[in-house]
Design an enzyme around this catalytic site. Sequence first.
Site, mmCIF file in Angstrom:
data_model
loop_
_atom_site.group_PDB
_atom_site.id
_atom_site.type_symbol
_atom_site.label_atom_id
_atom_site.label_comp_id
_atom_site.label_asym_id
_atom_site.label_seq_id
_atom_site.Cartn_x
_atom_site.Cartn_y
_atom_site.Cartn_z
ATOM 1 N N SER A 126 -10.859 -49.893 19.275
ATOM 2 C CA SER A 126 -9.501 -49.811 18.737
ATOM 3 C C SER A 126 -8.600 -50.955 19.194
ATOM 4 C CB SER A 126 -8.893 -48.488 19.210
ATOM 5 O OG SER A 126 -7.502 -48.493 19.029
ATOM 6 N N GLU A 128 -5.719 -50.504 20.011
ATOM 7 C CA GLU A 128 -4.936 -49.966 21.128
ATOM 8 C C GLU A 128 -5.372 -50.600 22.449
ATOM 9 O OE1 GLU A 128 -2.696 -47.215 22.349
ATOM 10 O OE2 GLU A 128 -1.796 -47.930 20.513
ATOM 11 N N TYR A 149 -5.920 -42.904 26.230
ATOM 12 C CA TYR A 149 -6.791 -43.128 25.065
ATOM 13 C C TYR A 149 -7.311 -44.564 25.075
ATOM 14 C CZ TYR A 149 -7.959 -44.285 20.190
ATOM 15 O OH TYR A 149 -8.591 -44.742 19.055
HETATM 16 P P1 NAP Z 1 -10.023 -38.565 13.274
HETATM 17 O O1 NAP Z 1 -9.631 -38.354 11.859
HETATM 18 O O2 NAP Z 1 -9.160 -38.037 14.361
HETATM 19 O O3 NAP Z 1 -11.513 -37.987 13.453
HETATM 20 C C1 NAP Z 1 -12.067 -37.827 14.736
HETATM 21 C C2 NAP Z 1 -13.421 -37.160 14.584
HETATM 22 O O4 NAP Z 1 -14.010 -36.995 15.888
HETATM 23 C C3 NAP Z 1 -13.384 -35.769 13.950
HETATM 24 O O5 NAP Z 1 -14.482 -35.635 13.084
HETATM 25 C C4 NAP Z 1 -13.549 -34.850 15.156
HETATM 26 O O6 NAP Z 1 -14.145 -33.617 14.853
HETATM 27 C C5 NAP Z 1 -14.530 -35.671 15.976
HETATM 28 N N1 NAP Z 1 -14.617 -35.240 17.382
HETATM 29 C C6 NAP Z 1 -13.624 -35.210 18.286
HETATM 30 N N2 NAP Z 1 -14.087 -34.758 19.469
HETATM 31 C C7 NAP Z 1 -15.411 -34.510 19.307
HETATM 32 C C8 NAP Z 1 -16.449 -34.020 20.136
HETATM 33 N N3 NAP Z 1 -16.211 -33.696 21.416
HETATM 34 N N4 NAP Z 1 -17.697 -33.903 19.634
HETATM 35 C C9 NAP Z 1 -17.952 -34.219 18.343
HETATM 36 N N5 NAP Z 1 -17.010 -34.668 17.486
HETATM 37 C C10 NAP Z 1 -15.758 -34.813 17.957
HETATM 38 O O7 NAP Z 1 -10.201 -40.142 13.553
HETATM 39 P P2 NAP Z 1 -10.361 -41.364 12.516
HETATM 40 O O8 NAP Z 1 -9.007 -41.861 12.165
HETATM 41 O O9 NAP Z 1 -11.325 -40.990 11.475
HETATM 42 O O10 NAP Z 1 -10.987 -42.466 13.487
HETATM 43 C C11 NAP Z 1 -12.396 -42.551 13.673
HETATM 44 C C12 NAP Z 1 -12.670 -43.298 14.967
HETATM 45 O O11 NAP Z 1 -12.099 -44.602 14.912
HETATM 46 C C13 NAP Z 1 -12.102 -42.645 16.222
HETATM 47 O O12 NAP Z 1 -13.001 -42.911 17.276
HETATM 48 C C14 NAP Z 1 -10.802 -43.404 16.466
HETATM 49 O O13 NAP Z 1 -10.450 -43.353 17.817
HETATM 50 C C15 NAP Z 1 -11.212 -44.788 16.025
HETATM 51 N N6 NAP Z 1 -10.149 -45.649 15.509
HETATM 52 C C16 NAP Z 1 -9.350 -45.199 14.506
HETATM 53 C C17 NAP Z 1 -8.378 -46.044 13.992
HETATM 54 C C18 NAP Z 1 -7.468 -45.590 12.880
HETATM 55 O O14 NAP Z 1 -6.441 -46.248 12.679
HETATM 56 N N7 NAP Z 1 -7.816 -44.539 12.145
HETATM 57 C C19 NAP Z 1 -8.241 -47.350 14.492
HETATM 58 C C20 NAP Z 1 -9.108 -47.767 15.501
HETATM 59 C C21 NAP Z 1 -10.068 -46.916 15.993
HETATM 60 P P3 NAP Z 1 -13.258 -32.283 14.559
HETATM 61 O O15 NAP Z 1 -13.027 -32.292 13.075
HETATM 62 O O16 NAP Z 1 -14.158 -31.199 15.025
HETATM 63 O O17 NAP Z 1 -11.990 -32.401 15.352
HETATM 64 N N1 GDD Z 2 2.496 -40.126 15.717
HETATM 65 C C1 GDD Z 2 3.782 -40.513 15.706
HETATM 66 N N2 GDD Z 2 4.745 -39.594 15.390
HETATM 67 N N3 GDD Z 2 4.074 -41.784 16.003
HETATM 68 C C2 GDD Z 2 5.371 -42.163 15.944
HETATM 69 C C3 GDD Z 2 6.384 -41.275 15.610
HETATM 70 C C4 GDD Z 2 6.065 -39.923 15.333
HETATM 71 O O1 GDD Z 2 6.907 -39.085 15.042
HETATM 72 N N4 GDD Z 2 7.567 -41.966 15.623
HETATM 73 C C5 GDD Z 2 7.284 -43.215 15.952
HETATM 74 N N5 GDD Z 2 5.945 -43.352 16.160
HETATM 75 C C6 GDD Z 2 5.254 -44.588 16.563
HETATM 76 C C7 GDD Z 2 4.357 -44.435 17.790
HETATM 77 O O2 GDD Z 2 5.140 -44.450 18.986
HETATM 78 C C8 GDD Z 2 3.465 -45.660 17.615
HETATM 79 O O3 GDD Z 2 4.113 -46.803 18.123
HETATM 80 C C9 GDD Z 2 3.358 -45.808 16.089
HETATM 81 O O4 GDD Z 2 4.371 -44.973 15.525
HETATM 82 C C10 GDD Z 2 2.003 -45.411 15.508
HETATM 83 O O5 GDD Z 2 1.659 -44.134 16.001
HETATM 84 P P1 GDD Z 2 0.381 -43.322 15.433
HETATM 85 O O6 GDD Z 2 0.458 -43.238 13.959
HETATM 86 O O7 GDD Z 2 0.290 -42.057 16.209
HETATM 87 O O8 GDD Z 2 -0.840 -44.306 15.720
HETATM 88 P P2 GDD Z 2 -1.248 -45.164 17.013
HETATM 89 O O9 GDD Z 2 -0.937 -46.592 16.696
HETATM 90 O O10 GDD Z 2 -0.693 -44.596 18.246
HETATM 91 O O11 GDD Z 2 -2.819 -44.959 17.072
HETATM 92 C C11 GDD Z 2 -3.621 -45.041 15.889
HETATM 93 O O12 GDD Z 2 -4.102 -46.360 15.744
HETATM 94 C C12 GDD Z 2 -4.990 -46.798 16.780
HETATM 95 C C13 GDD Z 2 -5.383 -48.251 16.444
HETATM 96 O O13 GDD Z 2 -4.394 -49.122 16.850
HETATM 97 C C14 GDD Z 2 -4.763 -44.023 16.021
HETATM 98 O O14 GDD Z 2 -5.465 -43.959 14.816
HETATM 99 C C15 GDD Z 2 -5.732 -44.440 17.121
HETATM 100 O O15 GDD Z 2 -6.856 -43.560 17.107
HETATM 101 C C16 GDD Z 2 -6.197 -45.873 16.825
HETATM 102 O O16 GDD Z 2 -7.091 -46.317 17.809
#
Ligand code: NAP
Ligand code: GDD
Length: 325
Positions: A126, A128, A149
């Site tokens: 990520s 992050e 995280y």
């Molecule tokens: P998500 O929608 O939160 O999905 C997370 C998945 O992980 C769900 O299927 C969840 O299953 C499963 N999981 C959590 N804990 C588990 C456990 N102990 N054993 C087995 N499965 C488990 O996340 P996403 O947005 O699809 O992201 C996919 C991956 O990319 C994550 O690793 C996230 O950290 C990473 N990532 C995401 C972003 C982004 O912007 N979306 C960016 C960078 C990296 P349940 O349905 O059972 O909860």
């Molecule tokens: N969730 C949330 N809710 N975020 C808020 C809010 C609110 O009400 N108001 C402001 N924010 C700001 C957060 O403080 C953060 O700076 C930004 O919005 C994005 O928050 P999220 O959408 O929760 O995503 P994230 O950037 O913290 O994390 C996501 O992206 C990562 C990659 O950079 C997740 O998908 C992570 O799993 C992923 O790794």
Amino acid sequence: MPNQKKAFITGITGQDGSYLAEFLLAKDYKVYGMTRRSSTDNLERIEHLRDKIEIVHGDLIDQSSITSILKEIQPDEIYNLAAQSFVKSSWSEPLATGEFTGLGVLRVLEAMRQVCPKAKFYQASSSEMFGSAPAPQSEKTPFHPRSPYAVSKVFGHYITVNYRESYGLFACSGILFNHESPRRGMEFVTRKIANGVAKIKLGLTDELSLGNLDAKRDWGFAGDYVKAMWLMLQQKNPDDYVIGTNESHTVREFAEESFCAAGIKDWQKYVKIDSKFMRPAEVMELRADITKAKNKLNWKPEIKFKELVKMMVEAEITRLSSKGY
Ligand code: NAP
Ligand code: GDD
């Protein structure tokens, strides 16, 4: 089908898991998805794929479940997408986050090393991890994680690199910047805004509470990003890649654009700031330098900011309207 490739996905019930499963099915893969035990059904995002994929049961915290699954399936490709992925929750559940998001990666790698070392491995790393490192961030930017995280993801990244270097595994780390879609979890800011704006549009509420509006993110479309995951595993050699759009916008801009997409002009009057959505340590700007992915993977994002916002807001209005609101 003879010679059909087999892919194993952890986190198949999540946003990315559902798009990746669709992508791989379209490429004629046999897709296996791991789900963990839950007292309620959470297969909503993959309901439409249920008769096309095989669900296997396991948990990132349980080494024996992962090893048995991999031994049985013998996949060609492993996509480790499962994690506790909500940054804010990682301060209230730091140990669980470390177990799933950090050590979980090692459990999958260790199982692979023991029972299917010829498979190819993708780790969902990520942006992050960059935390407070100045934008734009590339594969060469040093990490400065700002949440439990992000610290867990740094472990996942380095253990992936280490297993590649120690055991010669084909293991890649995809450092993905924020990617969104109508399937995004409701707690993430983009979906929360799209949902809130749709409710305001339909007269269901007159308030949207948010935290830090000044944080900037590089938001892309999840459907584009799963292709990059796959491309990494099709290269001659395993490597690590940054994936994003190279554009960053504030949360405020995302909100303004969302209200605009719903035809609401005086948007400020609906937005309230609530300190409960602030974080103990914030990441102020993420913006990807995707030079390497463009040159080596021939990958670029198809959907840009405005189109993404419009897609999410319209999907929310349609979804709520179809429920009769
Ligand atoms: P998500 O929608 O939160 O999905 C997370 C998945 O992980 C769900 O299927 C969840 O299953 C499963 N999981 C959590 N804990 C588990 C456990 N102990 N054993 C087995 N499965 C488990 O996340 P996403 O947005 O699809 O992201 C996919 C991956 O990319 C994550 O690793 C996230 O950290 C990473 N990532 C995401 C972003 C982004 O912007 N979306 C960016 C960078 C990296 P349940 O349905 O059972 O909860
Ligand atoms: N969730 C949330 N809710 N975020 C808020 C809010 C609110 O009400 N108001 C402001 N924010 C700001 C957060 O403080 C953060 O700076 C930004 O919005 C994005 O928050 P999220 O959408 O929760 O995503 P994230 O950037 O913290 O994390 C996501 O992206 C990562 C990659 O950079 C997740 O998908 C992570 O799993 C992923 O790794």
